[in-house]
Motif scaffolding. Structure first.
Motif, PDB file in Angstrom:
ATOM      1  N   LEU A   1       0.858  -1.185   0.000  1.00 49.63           N
ATOM      2  CA  LEU A   1       0.000   0.000   0.000  1.00 49.63           C
ATOM      3  C   LEU A   1       0.893   1.234   0.000  1.00 49.63           C
ATOM      4  O   LEU A   1       1.561   1.549   0.980  1.00 49.63           O
ATOM      5  N   SER A   2       0.925   1.916  -1.150  1.00 45.02           N
ATOM      6  CA  SER A   2       1.798   3.079  -1.294  1.00 45.02           C
ATOM      7  C   SER A   2       1.263   3.959  -2.415  1.00 45.02           C
ATOM      8  O   SER A   2       0.682   3.461  -3.392  1.00 45.02           O
ATOM      9  N   ASN A   3       1.469   5.262  -2.276  1.00 47.88           N
ATOM     10  CA  ASN A   3       1.079   6.176  -3.357  1.00 47.88           C
ATOM     11  C   ASN A   3       2.287   6.647  -4.157  1.00 47.88           C
ATOM     12  O   ASN A   3       2.197   7.595  -4.943  1.00 47.88           O
ATOM     13  N   ALA A   4       3.418   5.970  -3.968  1.00 51.62           N
ATOM     14  CA  ALA A   4       4.624   6.304  -4.728  1.00 51.62           C
ATOM     15  C   ALA A   4       4.590   5.615  -6.087  1.00 51.62           C
ATOM     16  O   ALA A   4       3.998   4.542  -6.233  1.00 51.62           O
ATOM     17  N   ASP A   5       5.238   6.208  -7.097  1.00 53.22           N
ATOM     18  CA  ASP A   5       5.343   5.564  -8.409  1.00 53.22           C
ATOM     19  C   ASP A   5       6.124   4.267  -8.299  1.00 53.22           C
ATOM     20  O   ASP A   5       5.827   3.289  -8.975  1.00 53.22           O
ATOM     21  N   ASP A   6       7.146   4.251  -7.451  1.00 54.97           N
ATOM     22  CA  ASP A   6       7.974   3.064  -7.236  1.00 54.97           C
ATOM     23  C   ASP A   6       8.108   2.872  -5.733  1.00 54.97           C
ATOM     24  O   ASP A   6       8.861   3.577  -5.071  1.00 54.97           O
TER      25      ASP A   6
END
Length: 289
Positions: free
Chosen positions: A202-207
């Motif tokens: 669960l992350s909103n980072a591109d990578d």
């Protein structure tokens, strides 16, 4: 080290070859109707005919400080490279279990080629590989949002191509891979023989691997994935000749499963530590037969 500890815990301590001792390591290899030879290192001698399973976690020998200090024209450097070649040849030829054979791991050196193999089992995002900036602009118009990454085995940080990014013109100097941005949830699936260990990220980072560099977070949790998706992870890995792999998936917002990459040498320690999954013990059981 995790796999080594797990093997010792089940009473199957392995022979451990430390690459830092490469300058003092001697390898002899004989190939006829059988593959044999010896490894001499750290005062020990290993008969290759006695090896039934091999687990490879190689570092780039030419980057080891002791090797670098010898200089590329030195006998030490040449000997270290020859040792690498001999061990790699043995790993490809030995009749036992190898995690994973170098010839199968080599597919990761070409992301476009690996993509053609993945497509037999999973959807992949729309992809463009080009050195033409005009094609990049047109592709972004078609997709709405795109990411870019390296096409080689060298790890690159996946990033979204922003409209204000002026570096698009630089693709004339280096073929670059662009893919449609698939919005959804990331999954990392480790395949060990027939075992499957799935993690949701669960992350909103591109990578998510570099989330902290840009002020984002990445929360990893053990999870279950649909049986048919798990089987596809096993199938794509085995089709590539891989016994152990790390499969990078994303489930899109409309429920479709996409595969980005199949890592033939997955560093699973981070996922084991954060998810609580005992992947190392599964690898140890596989190696011990």
């Amino acid at each position: 080290m995790l796999v080594r500890n797990a093997l010792e815990a089940i009473g199957r301590p392995p022979y451990f070859l430390d690459q830092h001792s490469v300058l003092e390591t001697e390898v002899t290899l004989s190939v006829s109707n059988q593959v044999g030879g010896q490894i001499r290192s750290a005062g020990q001698c290993l008969d290759l005919m006695e090896v039934s399973a091999l687990y490879l976690r190689p570092y780039e020998t030419q980057r080891i400080p002791r090797v670098l200090q010898t200089g590329q024209a030195s006998p030490g450097w040449v000997g270290a490279m020859q040792t690498d070649d001999a061990l790699s040849s043995w790993a490809d030829l030995m009749p036992g279990l190898v995690v994973n054979r170098p010839r199968f791991m080599a597919v990761n050196s070409s992301k476009p080629f690996q993509c053609t193999q993945i497509q037999k089992f999973f959807e992949v995002p729309r992809t463009l590989i080009t050195t033409d900036p005009a094609q990049v602009h047109e592709f972004r118009k078609e997709c709405g949002a795109v990411i870019y990454k390296s096409i080689s085995s060298v790890r690159s940080i996946v990033a979204q191509l922003m409209p204000e990014d002026t570096r698009i013109e630089d693709v004339v100097w280096c073929p670059t891979q662009f893919q449609e941005l698939i919005r959804g949830v990331d999954y990392r699936v480790h395949v060990v023989g027939g075992d499957v260990f799935a993690c949701r990220i669960l992350s909103n980072a591109d990578d998510y691997r570099y989330a902290g560099r840009h002020g984002h977070t990445a929360d990893i949790e053990s999870c279950e994935i649909p049986a048919e998706v798990a089987q596809s992870c096993i199938d794509v890995s085995h089709d590539m000749g891989l016994v152990v792999s790390g499969v990078d998936l994303r489930q899109s917002e409309d429920g479709r499963w996409y595969c980005f990459e199949v890592n033939p040498s997955p560093g699973f320690e981070y996922f084991q530590r954060t998810s609580g999954q005992d992947i190392a013990s599964s690898v140890a059981r596989l190696l011990s037969g």
